[in-house]
Every structure is written in C-alpha cells, then in structure tokens.
Design a protein around this motif. Structure first.
Motif, PDB file in Angstrom:
ATOM      1  N   THR A  41       0.957  -1.393  -0.092  1.00  0.00           N
ATOM      2  CA  THR A  41       0.039   0.037   0.008  1.00  0.00           C
ATOM      3  C   THR A  41       0.758   1.068  -0.001  1.00  0.00           C
ATOM      4  O   THR A  41       0.359   2.334   0.187  1.00  0.00           O
ATOM      5  N   LYS A  42       2.108   1.077  -0.319  1.00  0.00           N
ATOM      6  CA  LYS A  42       3.010   2.399  -0.235  1.00  0.00           C
ATOM      7  C   LYS A  42       2.348   3.186  -1.325  1.00  0.00           C
ATOM      8  O   LYS A  42       2.169   2.810  -2.315  1.00  0.00           O
ATOM      9  N   THR A  43       2.499   4.465  -1.184  1.00  0.00           N
ATOM     10  CA  THR A  43       1.966   5.651  -2.048  1.00  0.00           C
ATOM     11  C   THR A  43       0.276   5.698  -2.040  1.00  0.00           C
ATOM     12  O   THR A  43      -0.211   6.299  -2.753  1.00  0.00           O
ATOM     13  N   MET A 206       6.751  -9.637  -7.253  1.00  0.00           N
ATOM     14  CA  MET A 206       6.062  -8.244  -6.925  1.00  0.00           C
ATOM     15  C   MET A 206       5.468  -8.328  -8.472  1.00  0.00           C
ATOM     16  O   MET A 206       5.499  -8.898  -8.968  1.00  0.00           O
ATOM     17  N   SER A 207       4.710  -7.167  -8.656  1.00  0.00           N
ATOM     18  CA  SER A 207       3.727  -6.997  -9.955  1.00  0.00           C
ATOM     19  C   SER A 207       4.597  -7.568 -10.988  1.00  0.00           C
ATOM     20  O   SER A 207       3.910  -8.129 -11.983  1.00  0.00           O
ATOM     21  N   ASN A 208       5.807  -7.277 -11.025  1.00  0.00           N
ATOM     22  CA  ASN A 208       6.564  -7.627 -12.560  1.00  0.00           C
ATOM     23  C   ASN A 208       6.613  -8.868 -12.782  1.00  0.00           C
ATOM     24  O   ASN A 208       6.973  -9.641 -13.881  1.00  0.00           O
ATOM     25  N   ILE A 223       2.356  -7.471  -3.797  1.00  0.00           N
ATOM     26  CA  ILE A 223       2.101  -6.581  -4.952  1.00  0.00           C
ATOM     27  C   ILE A 223       1.219  -5.321  -4.824  1.00  0.00           C
ATOM     28  O   ILE A 223       0.431  -5.186  -3.966  1.00  0.00           O
ATOM     29  N   GLY A 224       2.100  -4.221  -5.780  1.00  0.00           N
ATOM     30  CA  GLY A 224       1.296  -2.888  -5.360  1.00  0.00           C
ATOM     31  C   GLY A 224       0.913  -2.601  -6.687  1.00  0.00           C
ATOM     32  O   GLY A 224      -0.307  -2.345  -7.055  1.00  0.00           O
ATOM     33  N   THR A 225       1.765  -2.195  -7.786  1.00  0.00           N
ATOM     34  CA  THR A 225       1.600  -1.654  -8.766  1.00  0.00           C
ATOM     35  C   THR A 225       0.309  -2.248  -9.651  1.00  0.00           C
ATOM     36  O   THR A 225      -0.622  -1.717 -10.196  1.00  0.00           O
ATOM     37  N   ALA A 226       0.495  -3.737  -9.756  1.00  0.00           N
ATOM     38  CA  ALA A 226      -0.541  -4.400 -10.552  1.00  0.00           C
ATOM     39  C   ALA A 226      -2.143  -4.456  -9.940  1.00  0.00           C
ATOM     40  O   ALA A 226      -3.181  -4.219 -10.449  1.00  0.00           O
TER      41      ALA A 226
HETATM   42  C1  LIG Z   1       6.953  -1.697  -3.448  1.00  0.00           C
HETATM   43  C2  LIG Z   1       7.432  -3.058  -3.145  1.00  0.00           C
HETATM   44  C3  LIG Z   1       6.860  -3.896  -3.430  1.00  0.00           C
HETATM   45  C4  LIG Z   1       5.630  -4.062  -4.908  1.00  0.00           C
HETATM   46  O1  LIG Z   1       6.260  -3.808  -5.882  1.00  0.00           O
HETATM   47  P1  LIG Z   1       5.204  -3.625  -7.102  1.00  0.00           P
HETATM   48  O2  LIG Z   1       6.210  -3.569  -8.425  1.00  0.00           O
HETATM   49  O3  LIG Z   1       4.597  -2.163  -6.948  1.00  0.00           O
HETATM   50  O4  LIG Z   1       4.340  -4.584  -7.119  1.00  0.00           O
HETATM   51  C5  LIG Z   1       7.376  -5.459  -3.323  1.00  0.00           C
HETATM   52  N1  LIG Z   1       8.422  -5.361  -2.155  1.00  0.00           N
HETATM   53  C6  LIG Z   1       8.792  -4.439  -1.940  1.00  0.00           C
HETATM   54  C7  LIG Z   1      10.008  -4.671  -0.714  1.00  0.00           C
HETATM   55  C8  LIG Z   1       8.482  -3.272  -2.172  1.00  0.00           C
HETATM   56  O5  LIG Z   1       9.236  -2.173  -1.504  1.00  0.00           O
END
Ligand SMILES: *Cc1c(COP(=O)(O)O)cnc(C)c1O
Length: 234
Positions: A41-43, A206-208, A223-226
C-alpha cells in the motif's frame, strides 16, 4: 460514487492477479491456497487502503516504518507486513504494529529485535532478506552468509525465523528473475535441516515477476502496482 468506482477497479485488478497466481500454480502443481497476496500500500492513500478488507485483502505491506505508523492505527484489524528496511531505532515503535517483518537484513538488526522481544516477552516472526542479485544498492544478507549463520539463528529464543525474502532485479525479460527465486528456495532448503523452524515462507515476487516467483515456490507475493493500476495515488 468515487468509492464504488475504486472498489470496482480494485476488484477487476485483483481478479486478474488471482487468475495469474492460479495459472502459475497450475503449471507447477501447487495449490493457490499456498500463496498469500500481500497488498503493498505504499503511496496509496488511506481512503483507498480501507477498501481492501472488503475484498478480503487483509495482508497489507508497507516498506517504510513511518508510513506504517500512520496507516496501521487506522486499520488495526488486518495483518501488517513490514517489507522494507528497518532501522534499529524504529524497532520499538514498529514491531507492535506488524505481524511479520520480511526485511531483516543484518545480524545487528536481528539481534536488536531478539533483545527487544525478550524484554517485551514477545515472539516476533521474521524473514531474512537475502540479496540474491548481488546489487550493491540492495539490502539483505549475501547468499553465502546464510548457512554460516545457522548456529546463531538456532540460538534465538524470541525471534522466530519463518523463512526468507528476496527482490529480483527489475528486468524487461522477466524470465531472468527465475534464478534469483530458485536460489532463495535452495537456500531455504539448505537451512531448514539446520534449524528447528520449518521455514515455511518464501516472500518473493512483485507486480513484474510474481508468476515466476510462484512457479519457484513463493508463499507470499508482494504486489502494489498491478493491484492499484487505475487508482489515483496520494
Ligand atoms: C514496492 C514494493 C513491492 C511492490 O512492488 P510492485 O512492483 O509495485 O508490485 C514489493 N516489495 C517491496 C520490498 C517493495 O518495496
């Protein structure tokens, strides 16, 4: 109105992510129930974060302790994960808020957490962050440091090592991340017989690159971006 629109966007994104996790599981004969989605949930503004439990997303991750301090009290009935670097002077204020620290990246931090947890009479669950890419700007233990650490890890009484965590390098060729994830799994498999802990978690993807990570055994994907695609940032 705004809320309903955002809920719909999140629902769609989430469904797509879940399908992709299921697809990755199917390719390697895993059950999707073994994979927990941690929503990063960052940002993301708190008004949006409060929607997540309505979608059964109750594992939430923040990479900065200060952000966690701000958000966790607003949403106390979820499981907060700290996924970024923790300075020792922030232990006291941060650990009571989190379920799992993914990012224990040094012996000094590990021992400071052990000391705090003993004083508090608490058990703290952590993952060890491993720098599987060797990038100098990344936090984490070098992979070759982990097995020699086993005696120290075995001596901890208040910290429970629940597994390992890593971040792959960002790459256009997503398949290139696979060696980082398989290395993390191998390290876990080598460390497991040395400790009494089952080391049941691999936090990777992560998203990628989460599909590759799931194929390689991830139990926690961050997962954030996705998930938040199409949602306005704070
Ligand atoms: C931001 C972050 C994520 C999520 O990354 P996204 O590419 O946005 O999904 C996962 N792990 C860590 C440690 C992060 O800082």
């Amino acid at each position: 109105m705004q809320d309903e629109r955002q809920l719909a966007i999140l629902q769609t994104n989430l469904q797509r992510i879940r399908e992709r996790i299921e697809g990755a599981c199917a390719r390697v004969g895993r059950s999707p129930a073994e994979v927990t989605l941690v929503a990063v949930t960052k940002t993301i503004p708190i008004e949006v974060v409060t929607i997540l439990p309505k979608l059964d997303l109750i594992d939430l991750g923040e990479n900065r302790p200060q952000e966690l301090w701000r958000k966790a009290p607003v949403l106390p009935n979820v499981r907060w994960h700290l996924i970024g670097h923790l300075q020792r002077n922030k232990i006291e204020r941060t650990l009571p808020l989190v379920q799992l620290v993914h990012s224990v990246d040094s012996e000094r931090l590990l021992m400071a957490i052990e000391e705090w947890a003993r004083e508090q009479n608490r058990i703290v669950d952590v993952l060890l962050e491993i720098n599987t890419t060797g990038e100098v700007n990344k936090h984490g233990f070098p992979p070759e440091r982990i097995l020699p650490l086993a005696p120290l890890l075995g001596s901890l009484r208040a910290v429970r090592i629940r597994g390992l965590m890593t971040m792959a390098a960002f790459t256009e060729v997503i398949e290139d991340t696979r060696p980082n994830f398989s290395l993390l799994r191998t390290l876990r498999d080598q460390l497991r017989p040395e400790l009494s802990s089952p080391l049941d978690h691999l936090s990777m993807g992560m998203s990628n690159d989460f599909e590759i990570a799931v194929e390689e055994g991830a139990t926690l994907v961050r997962i954030g971006t996705a998930l938040f695609a199409g949602i306005k940032k704070g």
